[in-house]
Every structure is written in C-alpha cells, then in structure tokens.
Design a protein around this motif. Structure first.
Motif, PDB file in Angstrom:
ATOM      1  N   SER A 121     -26.612 -13.891 -59.859  1.00 26.86           N
ATOM      2  CA  SER A 121     -25.343 -13.569 -59.028  1.00 26.86           C
ATOM      3  C   SER A 121     -24.774 -12.372 -59.377  1.00 26.86           C
ATOM      4  N   SER A 122     -23.517 -12.227 -58.539  1.00 27.45           N
ATOM      5  CA  SER A 122     -23.117 -10.590 -58.398  1.00 27.45           C
ATOM      6  C   SER A 122     -22.393 -10.444 -59.808  1.00 27.45           C
ATOM      7  N   LYS A 123     -22.576  -9.162 -60.211  1.00 31.51           N
ATOM      8  CA  LYS A 123     -21.746  -8.751 -61.191  1.00 31.51           C
ATOM      9  C   LYS A 123     -20.938  -7.515 -60.849  1.00 31.51           C
ATOM     10  N   GLN A 124     -19.793  -7.548 -61.382  1.00 32.55           N
ATOM     11  CA  GLN A 124     -18.946  -6.375 -61.065  1.00 32.55           C
ATOM     12  C   GLN A 124     -19.454  -4.973 -61.891  1.00 32.55           C
ATOM     13  N   LEU A 125     -19.233  -3.802 -60.882  1.00 33.16           N
ATOM     14  CA  LEU A 125     -19.823  -2.639 -61.612  1.00 33.16           C
ATOM     15  C   LEU A 125     -18.889  -1.959 -62.440  1.00 33.16           C
ATOM     16  N   VAL A 126     -19.210  -1.812 -63.662  1.00 32.06           N
ATOM     17  CA  VAL A 126     -18.245  -1.031 -64.422  1.00 32.06           C
ATOM     18  C   VAL A 126     -18.722   0.693 -64.546  1.00 32.06           C
ATOM     19  N   ALA A 127     -17.805   1.195 -63.845  1.00 29.79           N
ATOM     20  CA  ALA A 127     -18.015   2.683 -63.645  1.00 29.79           C
ATOM     21  C   ALA A 127     -16.485   3.371 -63.560  1.00 29.79           C
ATOM     22  N   ASP A 128     -16.475   4.693 -64.062  1.00 27.99           N
ATOM     23  CA  ASP A 128     -15.351   5.376 -64.104  1.00 27.99           C
ATOM     24  C   ASP A 128     -14.847   5.834 -62.683  1.00 27.99           C
ATOM     25  N   VAL A 129     -14.594   4.920 -61.537  1.00 28.88           N
ATOM     26  CA  VAL A 129     -14.204   5.540 -60.555  1.00 28.88           C
ATOM     27  C   VAL A 129     -13.149   4.262 -59.886  1.00 28.88           C
ATOM     28  N   PRO A 130     -12.372   4.659 -58.921  1.00 26.70           N
ATOM     29  CA  PRO A 130     -11.165   3.840 -58.719  1.00 26.70           C
ATOM     30  C   PRO A 130     -11.735   2.895 -57.704  1.00 26.70           C
ATOM     31  N   MET A 131     -12.887   2.281 -57.837  1.00 26.12           N
ATOM     32  CA  MET A 131     -13.402   1.459 -56.821  1.00 26.12           C
ATOM     33  C   MET A 131     -13.895  -0.111 -57.289  1.00 26.12           C
ATOM     34  N   GLN A 132     -14.168  -0.854 -56.324  1.00 23.55           N
ATOM     35  CA  GLN A 132     -14.446  -2.474 -56.952  1.00 23.55           C
ATOM     36  C   GLN A 132     -16.025  -2.562 -56.214  1.00 23.55           C
ATOM     37  N   LEU A 133     -16.929  -2.617 -57.000  1.00 17.93           N
ATOM     38  CA  LEU A 133     -18.116  -2.851 -56.433  1.00 17.93           C
ATOM     39  C   LEU A 133     -18.965  -3.836 -57.226  1.00 17.93           C
ATOM     40  N   TRP A 134     -19.811  -4.722 -56.275  1.00 13.25           N
ATOM     41  CA  TRP A 134     -20.736  -5.587 -57.033  1.00 13.25           C
ATOM     42  C   TRP A 134     -22.100  -5.513 -56.868  1.00 13.25           C
ATOM     43  N   VAL A 135     -22.908  -5.926 -57.809  1.00 18.86           N
ATOM     44  CA  VAL A 135     -24.348  -5.733 -57.922  1.00 18.86           C
ATOM     45  C   VAL A 135     -25.059  -6.968 -57.933  1.00 18.86           C
ATOM     46  N   ILE A 136     -26.005  -6.982 -57.185  1.00 20.47           N
ATOM     47  CA  ILE A 136     -27.020  -8.299 -57.236  1.00 20.47           C
ATOM     48  C   ILE A 136     -28.561  -7.712 -57.719  1.00 20.47           C
ATOM     49  N   ASN A 137     -28.928  -8.224 -58.770  1.00 22.69           N
ATOM     50  CA  ASN A 137     -30.353  -7.630 -59.441  1.00 22.69           C
ATOM     51  C   ASN A 137     -31.239  -8.603 -58.740  1.00 22.69           C
ATOM     52  N   LEU A 138     -31.981  -8.088 -57.899  1.00 22.34           N
ATOM     53  CA  LEU A 138     -32.927  -9.168 -57.193  1.00 22.34           C
ATOM     54  C   LEU A 138     -34.268  -9.192 -57.974  1.00 22.34           C
ATOM     55  N   ASP A 139     -34.581  -8.348 -58.875  1.00 18.97           N
ATOM     56  CA  ASP A 139     -35.708  -8.342 -59.458  1.00 18.97           C
ATOM     57  C   ASP A 139     -35.494  -7.330 -60.871  1.00 18.97           C
ATOM     58  N   ASP A 140     -35.899  -6.246 -60.749  1.00 16.07           N
ATOM     59  CA  ASP A 140     -36.095  -5.271 -62.067  1.00 16.07           C
ATOM     60  C   ASP A 140     -34.943  -4.097 -61.691  1.00 16.07           C
ATOM     61  N   GLY A 141     -33.738  -4.447 -61.415  1.00 15.57           N
ATOM     62  CA  GLY A 141     -32.805  -3.302 -60.862  1.00 15.57           C
ATOM     63  C   GLY A 141     -32.015  -3.167 -62.092  1.00 15.57           C
ATOM     64  N   PHE A 142     -32.063  -4.031 -63.194  1.00 19.59           N
ATOM     65  CA  PHE A 142     -31.361  -3.740 -64.396  1.00 19.59           C
ATOM     66  C   PHE A 142     -32.176  -3.219 -65.476  1.00 19.59           C
ATOM     67  N   GLU A 143     -31.728  -2.406 -66.493  1.00 19.95           N
ATOM     68  CA  GLU A 143     -32.358  -1.904 -67.583  1.00 19.95           C
ATOM     69  C   GLU A 143     -32.461  -3.345 -68.463  1.00 19.95           C
ATOM     70  N   ARG A 144     -31.282  -3.972 -68.656  1.00 19.22           N
ATOM     71  CA  ARG A 144     -31.482  -5.124 -69.655  1.00 19.22           C
ATOM     72  C   ARG A 144     -30.720  -6.263 -68.843  1.00 19.22           C
ATOM     73  N   GLU A 145     -30.919  -7.485 -68.927  1.00 13.99           N
ATOM     74  CA  GLU A 145     -30.412  -8.584 -68.502  1.00 13.99           C
ATOM     75  C   GLU A 145     -29.030  -8.877 -68.964  1.00 13.99           C
ATOM     76  N   VAL A 146     -28.154  -9.165 -67.997  1.00 14.50           N
ATOM     77  CA  VAL A 146     -26.921  -9.251 -67.983  1.00 14.50           C
ATOM     78  C   VAL A 146     -26.442 -10.619 -68.222  1.00 14.50           C
ATOM     79  N   GLU A 147     -25.550 -10.799 -69.320  1.00 12.80           N
ATOM     80  CA  GLU A 147     -25.058 -12.210 -69.354  1.00 12.80           C
ATOM     81  C   GLU A 147     -23.888 -12.539 -68.686  1.00 12.80           C
ATOM     82  N   GLY A 148     -22.875 -11.652 -68.889  1.00 13.22           N
ATOM     83  CA  GLY A 148     -21.596 -11.985 -68.383  1.00 13.22           C
ATOM     84  C   GLY A 148     -21.303 -11.485 -66.732  1.00 13.22           C
ATOM     85  N   ARG A 149     -20.106 -11.114 -66.576  1.00 14.81           N
ATOM     86  CA  ARG A 149     -19.722 -10.875 -65.087  1.00 14.81           C
ATOM     87  C   ARG A 149     -19.983  -9.155 -64.719  1.00 14.81           C
TER      88      ARG A 149
END
Lengths: 814, 134
Positions: A645-673
């Motif tokens: 499912s989509s995860k909100q990206l945490v980054a130091d910018v005034p933007m709201q963006l979501w990320v969906i990992n299709l396969d191996d897009g994350f370094e580590r699996e993400v538990e939360g939102r």
C-alpha cells in the motif's frame, strides 16, 4: 451484527494483515509478484510498441528507403506488442477492460485491409496486338507499350509491328507455376543486409522463373500472334522483347534500363526470351531500384512488349528538352551507328545534335564523336558488337536534315503528351524513323548560374565530357569495372567506370557522384542519376587512368571538372532526393500509420479516456499503460495489503507525496504508513528527487513560471489531498517504484504530469518519459507553455510530440 | 526459480546450429529439434519451460505445433521466431497463447531477455498455483 462488527474492526484496526493468516499473506505476495511481472512485461511491450511507432514515423518523414518487408515487420511488431499489452492489462484486471479486444480487432482489420490490397491483373486477354493498344490499356499492357500503341494509333507515327504479353499473361505464368508463394517466402525470409546477399537471392529467384514452364494457353496465344505478325511482315521475322512493367515509365519513375531486353529473337526462342524478361523483374538492380523508390514487388505486373526488329542504320535517344536545364527548350538528339542499344547502355559516346525550336527549327549544335563500335543484328540470332572502321566511326550518324526530321517528331510527341519526352528511335535502311519507346522526361533545374562561377586555383585532375546530371559532390574514388565491384561499393564514394552501364544503378543510393569515360546525357544511367539527384559527368577522357582509387575528389558536374580534395566552395547543397515520399510503399505505410500512430487519448482524466474511444494502437497502448499503473496502485489498498500500500514520503520539503513499493524499491520493508527518504532504494526515483529539490523551495513558484514545478507544487501542498485512504488515485501524487523503475503521477485540478523511468540492466529497454497536459491558464498560454517545455526537452535529446496543450516526451537508451 | 530449459524448433538446420551455439555460450540449457512433430514428442517426454518455435516449417507448421504444445504443457511458454512477418499469422499465434512473436533477425540478447521473461512468467504461475493449492 456480524457485518457491523467487521466494519468496526476494519475502521479501528485497519483490517490489514493482522487479520490474515501467514498463508494468506504469502498468497498475496505471490499474487503481487505475478502482477508486478505482468506490469513489467506490459512496460516492456509498451516500450517496444512506441519504439516501432517512432521508427515508422521516422521512415515516413526521412529519405531512407524501405520496402514492404519493413512495412510488414513494423506492423507485426506493433500489433504483437499492443496485443501483449492488452493481455498483461487483462492479467492485472481480469474482465475489466473487455471492450479493448473489440477495438483492437477493428484496428487490426483496418490494417489488414491496407496490407491485403493486392489487386488481380487487369483485362481478360493474355496477348494483345499493338494496333489494339493505347493509353486506355495501360493497366493491361504496361505504360511503355501503352505509350507506343498511342503513338501508332493516335499520332500515326511509325512504330514496328508487334504485340504485348499482358499483365494477365504474367499472372497466368506465375500462377501456373505457383511461383508467387515461393518468391514471397524467399523475399520475406531474406535477412541479409549486404548487397552480395541480395545478389544471391536475386539469382535464386531468377532461376526459379527461367526454369518454370510457360502454360500451354499462354504459349499458344504468343505463338499465334507471332504467326500473324509473320504473315504481315514476312516469314522469319525477328522480334525484340522488352519489359513493359506496370508503373515503369510513369512520371517521376524512370526504371531506366532496369529490366532486360532481348533483341533479334526468332520464333523458336520467343518463350525462353519471355521468361528471361519476366525473370529480370528480380535482377539485382531492379530489386534495388524498387527498394530505393518504394515500389512494392507485388505491384509490378511484368507485361512484355514484342516488336519486329528494324534493320537499323542508326539509332539513339532524343529528349524534347534539355534534361539538365529546365530553361532550355532545345531538342537534344544522341545518335550512333547501328541499334540504339549502344547509346542507352552507354557503350559508345554518341553524336549529339541540338535543335532549336525556332520557326523553322534550326540545328544549333552538332558534335560528331568517334564511335568505336556499333551494335547490329546477328545474322543467326541476337546482336553483335562490330568495331567500326575509322572513316565510319568519325562520320556523323545522322544528316542535318535527318536530325531536323527527328526533332520534329520529338516536338509532336511532346505536344501529344503535354510534357517533355524521352524518345528511343531507330532509323531503317530506307532512312525512315521508328519510335521504339516514348516516356516522360524528367527535367531538372539548372544548378549553375554562369555569373556566380568561382574558379578554383588548382587545375582539375580531369575535365571535359558532358553533364549527365548536374551538381557537385565529394568523396573517395571507387572504380567499378565488374559486377563484383558493385557488391563492394562503399557508402559515400564516387563511382568511376569506363561505361555508364545501367546495372551500376544498384549503387545509386550509396554513390555521391558518377564519372565515366563514355556515355551521354541520354543514357539510362544518366536518367537514374538525375532521378536520384546525384551529380554525374560522362564521357570524361582518361578518367580511369588519371584518378586513383581511394583519392578524395570533388566532382563538379556543372563545370565538367574533377578536382583533388574536398572543395567545399563547389559543393552544391545536398540534392539527394527523397524518393520514398509519394511512392506506393510510402503510401501504404502512411495509410497503415494512420491506424497505429496518432494519439487521441491525451487526458487520462477526461471522460473519453475509455476503451471504446481507442481509435489507434497508440491509443490502446496509452490507455493500457495508464490503467496498468492504476491497477498496480490499487492492489495494496483493495486487498488491504499494507506491504504494497502507499506510504507517505518523509522528507524535508513542503510537499505531500506517497510511494508504493512494487518490488525492491525500499532498502528495508516498511511497517507503518511512512517511509523516510533514506529508505528509498529506487535509482530513478532518487534521480528525479535530486532534480526536484535541486533548487531550495521558498514557496510556490509563480503560477505561470513553468509547467512542471507549478503543477507539482500545487498538487503536493494542497492539504485537501490528505493521505492514503480517502483520496483516489486521480488526484494525488504518487511514486510507484522498484529498484530500477519509477513512475511519478501528479494530478491537480486541470493539470496532469507524469514521469516514468526504467534504468535496468538490459540495454535498449531503458527509457525516460514525461507527459504533461492542461493548466488553468487560457489555451494560448497553455500552448505556449508546452511549446516552451518541449523546446527544453528537445535540447536534452527527447523526442517530443505536441497535440493541442498536451505534451508527450520520451528518450530511450541509445 | 530453477534452471530454465529451452527447446528450439526450426527446420533450417544452419540457422538452428548458429542459435544453439550462441545460446549455449550464454549458458542456456537447451535442446534443438528440426520439426514440429519432433517438438511435440520432446514436450511429451521431457517438457521444456520455454519453446522457441519457427512459424514456417515443412510438415507440421509452427501454429499447429504451438496449439499442440499448449495442450500437452499449458504452462510452457512459446516464443514464435520467424523470418516471415505476417500480421495475421502473428495474431493467430498470440491468440493461441504464444508469449511473443519475434521477427528475424533477432539480437541474441533480445531473445535471451524474452526467454528469461517467459520463464519467470511460467515460474510465477506455478508458484501461484502451488500457493492456491491448485
């Protein structure tokens, strides 16, 4: 009650994997992996389809020659990939886009109708006597013989008696031996890219034809008509057999000398000679010529003209106007002793007579040359070359009165046809003239302005001769003495040979200029050189002796000189013509491209963005791509599968963006939102991100400051677009990622922007695409914006297509 | 995923020989036969994961062979490889479940990618069927 409890449980706990068994989760993972693979296959097919479409577009606007093999291969590749895309979308969303299949089928049928437009032969006669031939029989008898029939019937000018073996006769011969299937098979299986491979193929096909048998009805029709000719002209009459293929001699297409002629043939060998002419449809130079001129093999009906031989004293070719200067209306006559063959094949440098159209007509130029040989009928059969004695060789082959008489015929012929004419003629023992061929003359504009002649300091290596085709070009010298030399001929070389033989036409798409020691402006190769826009200088004394193989020279055909080196000041602007445009094969590709290339579904948020509105294969690929992204996006949510499912990206910018990992897009699996930026492994996403934050944002850029940043920013700071659950895909900003893939979709209000990139291990499959549409400004400003963005992208090597206020840009792995 | 097994089917012995050599150089585990009939036999005895099938062959042609292969081994993926670019035949092959339809000359890496894609698809399908207890 139970439902209410379920609902509360879902509302309170998110009903994610907490409620699922490990097997269910594993099943979901497996299903997602399969979907992701389908998605990747869809992207790869999309890439292939778009690549092929771009190539088709390049073929349509460029000068590169292509044949039906290319057209069929391109159609097949796009169709197969479009079908794969539909199939993969169906794997992602079974049953949801069924209507696509009907649209695809309808488009395929339209393509099929263009590809299958082979027509049957015209007419119902196998053989037609010449006196029944005129321009109305052109489809039945070919243009060359139709023109001759017209000369005889309508103008009452002398033409040797004869007949035509028609297009139906050709079809009968081919069908009787079931040759077309085999020829098509060999042509389409041909994968070689060298001239010598083509040479082998040409020899094989010609052999198939000459070994085939002439069906009995056709043989009987030919023999009966020949017997009638004998009754009219005397027993034992010999004939010439010449091609009169459909399309040959049409305006703009010379086919000069590309097919075989058989001269002085007796009744016993007429059928063999007929097969030789038919086989010459597949001679190396005829095949190359058709390929370069965009003429499909199956559009050529090989009609064969059969005419009584004239016992020739002299013969040649005349042009009713100067072929290399459209301001000059003089009649140019080239003449030699014996049959005109020596003039058309360039084996002698003929006498030249130039006649002014003044009233009365006047001979204004007479150049008598040494003609070393003549071609005459052999007493047995065929023709022989006879050396000429000194007196005959240097005496004029026509009297002044005869030249004027010929010029009068040329003017009459031009008047009848309404355009300049190229006429092959022969003079009989009684000094009467016969027309052997008459076709439109391709006149070219004079390239040389006498006032602007700039002399070059250094003297030329060789000079003289006649300008057979105007212009100047530079390249290394390459001698062509034998057929084998043609096979080795390099791109961009200057062809130098003793005689301008018609078969050298095979390399006209590779040569930059032609220099020969013999020949004249009226020879076949001269016609072909003019047709291809290649400078040609014929009849240059001692060219072979003085020029050196490999030496870079500048051929200045206008001033009749060849200089050492590349003399830029002499070179004319590239005149090489786009011979494909307007050709039959080009026309077929254009008609097919209309079913494939245009993109009508531009706005994914528009109500017409649906399967039923797909008019082209491009629409289908665009639709499927968009929906596939959507399906990948919704899987996690639909199945309450938080891993995907989509995860909100945490980054130091005034933007709201979501990320969906299709396969191996994350370094580590993400538990939360939430997913922090440093957990993003996706190479293209990180690259895009780097660009997005390269300039620190002080706040929203001015609304009209530029397309992408403006739309991205407005979309990403809008608090109404609050996270995951309530918002739909259509108005948020998402990255769909894997390690090598990233798709960024950004929508807000009337804007739509998407970036997609693949940077995998497979060269040739990688790409970066950018799409942008809309804006709140008025149309002219939106248009100005996409034009501006397209120019910037163009600078970076993107190929950009604009349609209204929508922009699609793409760059691929080189 | 285990090792992929490939069956090449083409009646042009010379072409087949070159293809076998090139794929073996890239460590592909493969078998080659020169007719549709032999391919069917091979698929019955020891089914390959992916079949590369010529379209025009003497005897049983590629389309019929594809149809038979799909009956014997529905999960096996078939890539049609042909010198004969014909939209209708391509569509017929795709409708019968061919994974792809490639036109000669094909770059060997391109073929290898398609083989890998086809094999992965088959493996994922098998995994899915296993996890669903099919």
């Amino acid at each position: 009650m139970l439902k209410l409890l379920e609902y509360l449980k879902e509302a309170l706990f998110g009903a994610g994997e907490q409620a699922r068994s490990p097997q269910d989760v594993e099943q979901l993972r497996t299903a997602f992996r399969a979907r992701y693979h389908s998605f990747k296959l869809l992207l790869a097919a999309n890439q292939k389809a778009l690549e092929t479409m771009s190539d088709m577009e390049r073929a349509l606007v460029g000068a590169r020659p292509f044949g039906m093999t290319y057209v069929k291969a391109a159609c097949t590749a796009v169709s197969v990939n479009a079908m794969k895309i539909i199939r993969h979308l169906t794997e992602l969303a079974p049953g949801r886009y069924e209507e696509l299949n009907a649209r695809f089928k309808a488009i395929q049928e339209a393509i099929g109708a263009v590809l299958a437009s082979r027509k049957p032969a015209a007419g119902d006669r196998l053989v037609v006597p010449l006196e029944e031939v005129d321009k109305s029989t052109v489809a039945e008898t070919g243009s060359k013989m139709a023109n001759l029939g017209e000369v005889l019937k309508e103008m009452n000018l002398p033409v040797p008696g004869g007949f035509v073996v028609t297009a139906l006769g050709y079809q009968r011969f081919i069908e009787h031996n079931d040759l077309q299937v085999e020829i098509d098979r060999r042509l389409q299986s041909f994968t070689g890219d060298k001239v010598d491979d083509l040479h082998g193929l040409s020899a094989e096909i010609q052999q198939l034809i000459t070994r085939a048998s002439v069906p009995e009805d056709l043989a009987r029709a030919i023999q009966l008509t020949h017997a009638r000719l004998e009754r009219a002209l005397g027993a034992g009459v010999r004939v010439s057999l010449r091609s009169s293929a459909s399309g040959e001699d049409d305006a703009g297409v010379s086919f000069a000398g590309q097919y075989r002629s058989e001269l002085n043939i007796g009744a016993d060998h007429i059928l063999e000679a007929y097969k030789e002419i038919v086989a010459s449809k597949y001679s190396l130079h005829a095949m190359s010529y058709r390929f370069n001129r965009g003429i499909a093999d199956d559009q050529v009906w090989m009609c064969v003209g059969c005419m009584a031989m004239v016992d020739a004293v002299a013969g040649g070719v005349m042009y009713s106007r100067n072929p290399i200067d459209d301001r000059d209306s003089s009649i140019v006559i080239n003449a030699a002793w014996g049959l005109p063959k020596s003039v058309v094949d360039g084996s002698v440098t003929p006498d030249q007579f130039v006649v002014s159209r003044s009233d009365p007509m006047r001979l204004v130029e007479k150049t008598v040359r040494v003609k070393e040989l003549k071609i005459v009928c052999d007493p047995e059969e065929g023709v022989v070359r006879e050396a000429l004695l000194e007196e005959e060789s240097s005496s004029p082959s026509l009297t002044d009165e005869e030249a004027l008489r010929l010029a009068g015929m040329a003017v009459r012929l031009e008047g009848h046809y309404g355009c300049p004419q190229d006429v092959e003629w022969v003079m009989a023992r009684d000094h009467s003239f016969y027309v052997l061929q008459c076709r439109p003359l391709q006149q070219v504009a004079c390239g040389l302005e006498p006032a602007s002649v700039q002399d070059v300091d250094r003297p030329p290596i060789v000079g003289g001769g006649v300008t057979a085709s105007p212009g100047a070009a530079s390249g290394p010298v390459f001698f062509v003495r034998h057929n084998a030399d043609v096979l080795q001929f390099p791109e961009g070389a200057v062809l130098v040979s003793a005689q301008p033989l018609p078969r050298w036409a095979t390399v006209m798409n590779r040569a930059v200029a032609v220099v020969t020691e013999q020949g004249s402006v009226t020879g076949h190769l001269a016609s072909v050189a003019r047709e291809f826009g290649i400078p040609a200088l014929f009849g240059v004394p001692r060219a072979l002796e003085r020029l050196t193989a490999g030496l870079v020279v500048t051929v200045d055909a206008d001033r009749r000189r060849v200089h050492e080196g590349r003399l830029g000041q002499l070179l004319t602007a590239t005149r090489r013509k786009n011979l494909m445009e307007g050709s039959p094969v080009h026309d077929i590709l254009q008609r097919i491209a209309r079913c494939i290339v245009p993109l009508n579904l531009l706005d994914p948020d528009a109500p017409e963005f649906r399967p039923g509105r797909c008019q082209t294969l491009h629409d289908i690929t665009r639709f499927c791509h968009e929906k596939a992204v959507h399906e990948m996006f919704t899987f996690g949510k639909e199945h309450r599968f938080t891993e995907r499912s989509s995860k909100q990206l945490v980054a130091d910018v005034p933007m709201q963006l979501w990320v969906i990992n299709l396969d191996d897009g994350f370094e580590r699996e993400v538990e939360g939102r939430y997913v922090p930026l440093d957990n993003i492994r996706s190479i293209p996403m990180r690259a895009i991100w780097e660009g997005m934050v390269a300039i620190p944002w002080q706040g929203p850029p001015p609304v009209d400051a530029g397309g992408l940043m403006s739309v991205m920013f407005q979309a990403t700071v809008n608090p109404a677009l609050d996270p995951a659950m309530q918002s739909s895909f259509s108005n948020k900003n998402y990255f769909l990622i894997s390690r090598n893939f990233c798709n960024l979709q950004s929508r807000f209000g009337f804007h739509f922007a998407a970036i997609e990139a693949l940077v995998g291990e497979r060269p040739g499959e990688n790409y970066l695409s950018f799409q942008f549409k809309g804006g709140a400004a008025d149309f002219s400003r939106r248009l100005a914006r996409v034009v501006f963005v397209s120019e910037i992208l163009g600078e970076f090597g993107f190929s950009v297509a604009l349609s209204s206020d929508a922009l699609c840009a793409r760059v691929e792995d080189p | 995923m285990g090792e992929m097994s490939v069956l090449l089917v083409d009646d042009e012995a010379e072409f087949l020989e070159i293809l076998v050599k090139r794929l073996k150089k890239r460590k592909v585990n493969l078998t080659a036969v020169t007719s549709g009939e032999a391919a069917i036999q091979m698929m019955k005895e020891s089914p390959a994961d992916v079949v590369v099938l010529d379209v025009r062959m003497g005897g049983m042609d590629g389309i019929r062979t594809l149809d038979e292969i799909k009956k014997i081994a529905p999960l096996a993926e078939v890539i049609m490889l042909t010198g004969h670019a014909n939209v209708e035949v391509a569509m017929a092959g795709m409708a019968l479940g061919a994974f792809d339809y490639l036109i000669k000359p094909v770059q060997i890496d391109e073929l290898l990618y398609r083989l890998q894609d086809a094999f992965k698809k088959k493996s994922l399908q098998e995994q899915r069927e296993r996890s669903q207890g099919v």
